[in-house]
Design an enzyme around this catalytic site. Structure first.
Site, short mmCIF file in Angstrom:
data_model
loop_
_atom_site.label_atom_id
_atom_site.label_comp_id
_atom_site.label_asym_id
_atom_site.label_seq_id
_atom_site.Cartn_x
_atom_site.Cartn_y
_atom_site.Cartn_z
N TYR A 91 0.84 -1.21 0.00
CA TYR A 91 0.00 0.00 0.00
C TYR A 91 0.87 1.26 0.00
O TYR A 91 0.60 2.21 -0.73
CB TYR A 91 -0.93 0.00 1.22
CG TYR A 91 -1.97 1.09 1.15
CD1 TYR A 91 -3.23 0.83 0.59
CD2 TYR A 91 -1.70 2.38 1.60
CE1 TYR A 91 -4.18 1.83 0.50
CE2 TYR A 91 -2.65 3.39 1.50
CZ TYR A 91 -3.90 3.10 0.95
OH TYR A 91 -4.83 4.09 0.85
N ASP A 144 -9.62 17.92 -25.15
CA ASP A 144 -11.02 18.05 -24.68
C ASP A 144 -11.18 17.85 -23.17
O ASP A 144 -11.89 18.62 -22.52
CB ASP A 144 -11.99 17.17 -25.48
CG ASP A 144 -11.70 15.68 -25.42
OD1 ASP A 144 -10.63 15.29 -24.89
OD2 ASP A 144 -12.54 14.88 -25.89
N ASP A 233 1.64 19.26 -21.20
CA ASP A 233 0.71 18.14 -21.28
C ASP A 233 1.42 17.15 -22.20
O ASP A 233 1.35 17.27 -23.43
CB ASP A 233 -0.63 18.62 -21.85
CG ASP A 233 -1.64 17.49 -21.97
OD1 ASP A 233 -1.26 16.32 -21.77
OD2 ASP A 233 -2.81 17.77 -22.29
N ALA A 235 1.52 13.83 -23.03
CA ALA A 235 1.05 12.49 -23.40
C ALA A 235 1.89 11.88 -24.53
O ALA A 235 2.14 10.69 -24.54
CB ALA A 235 -0.42 12.55 -23.80
N LYS A 276 -0.42 6.82 -23.61
CA LYS A 276 0.06 7.06 -24.98
C LYS A 276 1.55 6.68 -25.02
O LYS A 276 1.88 5.53 -25.16
CB LYS A 276 -0.16 8.53 -25.37
CG LYS A 276 -1.61 8.87 -25.69
CD LYS A 276 -2.40 9.22 -24.48
CE LYS A 276 -3.77 9.76 -24.82
NZ LYS A 276 -4.59 9.89 -23.60
N HIS A 467 -19.60 14.41 -26.82
CA HIS A 467 -19.32 13.44 -27.89
C HIS A 467 -19.31 12.00 -27.40
O HIS A 467 -19.56 11.09 -28.17
CB HIS A 467 -17.97 13.77 -28.56
CG HIS A 467 -16.83 13.89 -27.61
ND1 HIS A 467 -16.69 14.95 -26.75
CD2 HIS A 467 -15.77 13.07 -27.37
CE1 HIS A 467 -15.59 14.79 -26.05
NE2 HIS A 467 -15.02 13.65 -26.39
N1 F0G Z 1 -4.04 15.26 -22.80
C1 F0G Z 1 -3.95 14.84 -24.08
C2 F0G Z 1 -3.09 15.59 -25.04
C3 F0G Z 1 -4.66 13.72 -24.50
O1 F0G Z 1 -4.57 13.33 -25.76
C4 F0G Z 1 -5.45 13.02 -23.55
C5 F0G Z 1 -6.22 11.85 -23.94
C6 F0G Z 1 -5.51 13.48 -22.23
C7 F0G Z 1 -4.77 14.60 -21.90
C8 F0G Z 1 -6.34 12.81 -21.19
O2 F0G Z 1 -5.75 11.62 -20.82
O3 F0G Z 1 -7.39 9.85 -21.48
O4 F0G Z 1 -5.53 9.38 -19.90
O5 F0G Z 1 -7.44 10.76 -19.19
N2 F0G Z 1 -6.43 11.53 -25.12
C9 F0G Z 1 -7.12 10.36 -25.59
C10 F0G Z 1 -7.28 10.45 -27.07
C11 F0G Z 1 -8.38 10.04 -24.88
O6 F0G Z 1 -8.00 9.62 -27.64
O7 F0G Z 1 -6.67 11.31 -27.70
P1 F0G Z 1 -6.59 10.33 -20.33
#
Ligand code: F0G
Length: 482
Positions: A91, A144, A233, A235, A276, A467
């Site tokens: 934990y 989004d 950000d 990803a 990602k 969406h």
């Molecule tokens: N920031 C970016 C640039 C993203 O592409 C995503 C998610 C998120 C934040 C949110 O992350 O899904 O782990 O909560 N993108 C996915 C997509 C959902 O299909 O582009 P998450």
């Protein structure tokens, strides 16, 4: 015994003898396979009708090639699966956490590493603390969920991507860049209500387009005038780093890791959906160079995600991510990754299919508005193309346009978003070249019959992130017989 016999001289190959392949091969062999669903068209008709034309409501067993997202859909490597067996599920203070922390610290150079279950959990925590009524969060383009979390906190989300980033057909090597002049003059008036800025790499909502190191540096300089922190950000940080290596002056000889480390060094914090470029099926993190903000984030994390050394993840997830975050920077992988996206893009471009230019890192974006130019943007051309791709070829794409970012006005009409894109996102290490050839054929088929396609209208929608769950109906046409 012929030990004393001199070995024959090794002939020096002349350059024409050295095999220099043009084919960029998948840098892996397949060890586990998953059957590909290939249901007949009649089953897709039924699934679409039941889903009220929302592809998020279609069961995956009806989808042949799933390009809805590259998020959480990667194939993990043998090293990741092996690491999973070493997951420490304690934990508190689990070994897996310390490994994860070390990996992310090495990449980001940030002091506080806070694991979360996925990207939007990081967003929710960060903006609950830094956002709020009266605040404004600038970005190149907010994704989004980022926008939704900013707005949910009561703050305003504002995009400052360069003008080239708003036009599908404009060419620019770094279409994800921020317009720093516009940002600087806006900050003159608004800086007091800006707690931080977000830089999305690559810029997902703007077509998976990269941001240059120079632009991150310039954006930072503008923000420093007002002491505003910059958050990445990140990803798709590795894909962004590869584009920098390929396209930015003076970067060709650096490794993706060196470039990545510099991207992070220019920032004060980062939030990552590790679904990602972490090669994870789940996971994410917040990385912060600020003791007080990190401490507030951890307190909220305990309330919503879990104890700070697991943050909503299992120890085994942390292990898989630690390996993934290293593997993703492999040059053979990144070359293959960006080239395979470009492969799909090039084939579609040759057929004249309208595309967002140039190819993005993780996805090819069809320009839905030009694809169905006989429709008004309010008739949701991006959604209509997505529905047709599923119906004809079993391909699941994702509309990134008026359905995702537009609004239903008080008079019931749609306020369109700047672009109506259809994203074909490519899961990492999952599909082969023949799968992509199939996608090309299916898109070509839909493009040929585009004149027969009509529009859609929204008949039911939730208050936010519509969406995912809204319902559609065709506007005076029968999609199944078109
Ligand atoms: N920031 C970016 C640039 C993203 O592409 C995503 C998610 C998120 C934040 C949110 O992350 O899904 O782990 O909560 N993108 C996915 C997509 C959902 O299909 O582009 P998450």
């Amino acid at each position: 015994m012929n030990r004393l016999r001199p070995s024959p001289p090794v002939p020096k190959p002349s350059s024409h003898q050295v095999f220099q392949p043009k084919t960029i091969i998948e840098p892996f062999r397949v060890k586990v396979v998953e059957p590909l669903p290939q249901p007949p068209r009649s089953e897709r008709v039924e699934a679409l009708a039941q889903a009220q034309f929302n592809l998020f409501s279609v069961p995956a067993t009806k989808v042949t090639i799933d390009l809805m997202t590259d998020s959480g859909t990667s194939a993990m490597s043998q090293e990741q699966w092996a690491a999973i067996m070493r997951g420490d599920e304690s934990y508190a203070g689990a070994r897996s956490y310390f490994r994860f922390k070390e990996t992310v610290q090495d990449l980001t150079g940030m002091e506080h590493i806070i694991p979360v279950h996925q990207g939007r959990a990081a967003e929710k925590i960060l903006f609950s603390i830094m956002g709020g009524e009266g605040k404004a969060i600038p970005a190149n383009t907010h994704f989004d969920t980022t926008r939704a979390n900013v707005e949910f906190s009561g703050a305003e989300a504002i995009d400052f991507v360069i003008d080239e980033g708003l036009g599908p057909s404009t060419e620019h090597p770094f279409k994800g860049n921020v317009n720093t002049q516009k940002l600087a003059s806006w900050l003159e008036e608004n800086h007091s209500r800006v707690p931080l800025m977000v830089m999305t790499v690559t810029n997902n909502s703007g077509g998976g387009q990269p941001v240059s190191l120079e632009n991150i540096r310039q954006t930072r300089e503008v923000l420093q005038r007002w002491n505003i922190p910059l958050f990445l950000d990140c990803a798709r940080f590795a894909e962004n780093a590869w584009f920098i290596k390929m396209r930015e002056k003076g970067q060709a000889d650096r490794t993706p890791r060196e470039i990545t480390q510099e991207m992070f060094r220019l920032c004060d914090g980062a939030m990552m959906s590790a679904k990602k470029d972490g090669f994870g099926n789940i996971g994410g993190f917040l990385a912060i160079n600020h003791d007080e903000i990190a401490s507030e984030c951890r307190n909220l994390l305990i309330l919503t995600e879990g104890f700070p050394t697991y943050g909503g993840l299992a120890g085994r997830d942390l292990e898989a991510l630690s390996v993934g975050l290293e593997e993703v920077l492999d040059e053979h992988y990144l070359d293959y990754r960006i080239s395979s996206t470009a492969y799909l893009w090039n084939h579609l471009d040759r057929l004249g299919v309208p595309l967002l230019r140039p190819a993005g890192g993780h996805a090819v974006y069809l320009d839905g508005r030009t694809f169905l130019s006989h429709l008004d943007p309010a008739e949701l051309p991006g959604q209509a193309v997505s529905v047709a791709l599923f119906l004809e070829g079993g391909i699941r794409a994702c509309e990134i346009g008026t359905v995702m970012f537009g609004k239903t006005r008080d008079d019931g009409l749609q306020e369109p978003s700047p672009m109506d894109l259809v994203r074909l996102a490519i899961p990492r290490r999952v599909y082969t070249q023949s799968h992509m050839d199939y996608v090309v054929e299916a898109v070509a088929h839909v493009y040929e019959k585009r004149d027969k396609l009509g529009g859609l209208r929204i008949v039911d929608e939730p208050p936010a992130l519509r969406h995912f769950t809204c319902a559609f109906e065709p506007i005076d046409w029968d999609p199944f017989s078109a």
